[in-house]
Design a protein around this motif. Structure first.
Motif, PDB file in Angstrom:
ATOM      1  N   GLU A  81       4.831  -8.183  -9.093  1.00 39.73           N
ATOM      2  CA  GLU A  81       5.328  -9.732  -9.070  1.00 39.73           C
ATOM      3  C   GLU A  81       6.972  -9.538  -9.568  1.00 39.73           C
ATOM      4  OE1 GLU A  81       2.410 -11.899  -9.833  1.00 39.73           O
ATOM      5  OE2 GLU A  81       0.321 -11.559  -8.250  1.00 39.73           O
ATOM      6  N   ALA A 106       9.039  -7.322  -7.124  1.00 36.84           N
ATOM      7  CA  ALA A 106       9.289  -7.507  -5.728  1.00 36.84           C
ATOM      8  C   ALA A 106       9.991  -9.074  -6.457  1.00 36.84           C
ATOM      9  CB  ALA A 106       7.162  -8.713  -5.090  1.00 36.84           C
ATOM     10  N   LEU A 108       3.750   1.178  -2.403  1.00 33.95           N
ATOM     11  CA  LEU A 108       4.656  -0.370  -3.068  1.00 33.95           C
ATOM     12  C   LEU A 108       5.620  -0.348  -3.297  1.00 33.95           C
ATOM     13  CD1 LEU A 108       0.970  -1.796  -4.106  1.00 33.95           C
ATOM     14  CD2 LEU A 108       2.455  -2.342  -1.997  1.00 33.95           C
ATOM     15  N   ALA A 136      10.541  -3.149  -4.980  1.00 33.11           N
ATOM     16  CA  ALA A 136       9.341  -3.288  -4.110  1.00 33.11           C
ATOM     17  C   ALA A 136       9.157  -2.945  -2.152  1.00 33.11           C
ATOM     18  CB  ALA A 136       8.835  -4.596  -3.682  1.00 33.11           C
ATOM     19  N   ARG A 137       8.802  -1.717  -1.723  1.00 35.63           N
ATOM     20  CA  ARG A 137       8.766  -2.555  -0.344  1.00 35.63           C
ATOM     21  C   ARG A 137       7.338  -3.011   0.258  1.00 35.63           C
ATOM     22  NH1 ARG A 137       6.121   2.565   1.044  1.00 35.63           N
ATOM     23  NH2 ARG A 137       7.675   3.015   2.615  1.00 35.63           N
ATOM     24  N   PRO A 138       7.871  -3.771   0.682  1.00 27.44           N
ATOM     25  CA  PRO A 138       6.676  -4.550   1.156  1.00 27.44           C
ATOM     26  C   PRO A 138       6.784  -4.573   2.758  1.00 27.44           C
ATOM     27  CG  PRO A 138       9.384  -5.821   0.884  1.00 27.44           C
ATOM     28  CD  PRO A 138       8.588  -4.272   1.163  1.00 27.44           C
ATOM     29  N   GLU A 139       7.015  -3.299   3.255  1.00 24.89           N
ATOM     30  CA  GLU A 139       6.230  -2.617   4.040  1.00 24.89           C
ATOM     31  C   GLU A 139       5.144  -1.611   3.885  1.00 24.89           C
ATOM     32  OE1 GLU A 139       9.784   0.375   2.850  1.00 24.89           O
ATOM     33  OE2 GLU A 139       9.406  -1.618   3.441  1.00 24.89           O
ATOM     34  N   LEU A 156       2.657  -2.761   1.876  1.00 29.82           N
ATOM     35  CA  LEU A 156       1.608  -4.288   2.354  1.00 29.82           C
ATOM     36  C   LEU A 156       0.938  -4.266   3.447  1.00 29.82           C
ATOM     37  CD1 LEU A 156       3.092  -6.979   0.348  1.00 29.82           C
ATOM     38  CD2 LEU A 156       1.089  -5.090  -0.679  1.00 29.82           C
TER      39      LEU A 156
END
Length: 109
Positions: free
Chosen positions: A24, A27, A60, A74-77, A79
């Motif tokens: 978090e 992110a 992640l 962060a790698r949102p993809e 998730l």
């Protein structure tokens, strides 16, 4: 050797509360290095590095070395497997609520 699925890797990585807090924090930042993560995490640099390794293996986070520092983002993809899994249950609950709505209309005309 047993092959784990992407959803297993993501869920395992996010199951640990400290690791989830590290993710978090990453992110919320554009990029952040280990020293900054350690300063705000309340755990040792070695522990932060282990958490980062797990997050990286799960897809992640990504790292960018720059000199002696390594920056993480962060790698949102990463998730996506979690969202895909949850979307199945979204449809499940929508159907159940629609059934409940129909039943309530039948009971109370």
């Amino acid at each position: 050797m047993i092959q784990t699925s992407p959803i297993d890797s993501v869920m395992r990585a996010l199951a640990d509360p400290t690791r989830r807090a590290v993710f978090e924090r990453i992110a919320r930042a554009d990029e952040i290095n280990v020293a900054e993560l350690t300063r705000v995490s309340g755990v040792t640099q070695g522990a932060v590095s282990q958490h980062l390794k797990s997050l990286k293996l799960a897809g992640l986070v990504a790292e960018r070395p720059q000199g002696r520092n390594v920056f993480y983002r962060a790698r949102p993809e990463g998730l996506a497997p979690l969202f895909d899994w949850l979307s199945h249950y979204d449809l499940f609950w929508r159907d159940r609520f629609a059934d409940l709505r129909s039943l309530l209309k039948e009971i109370d005309p």
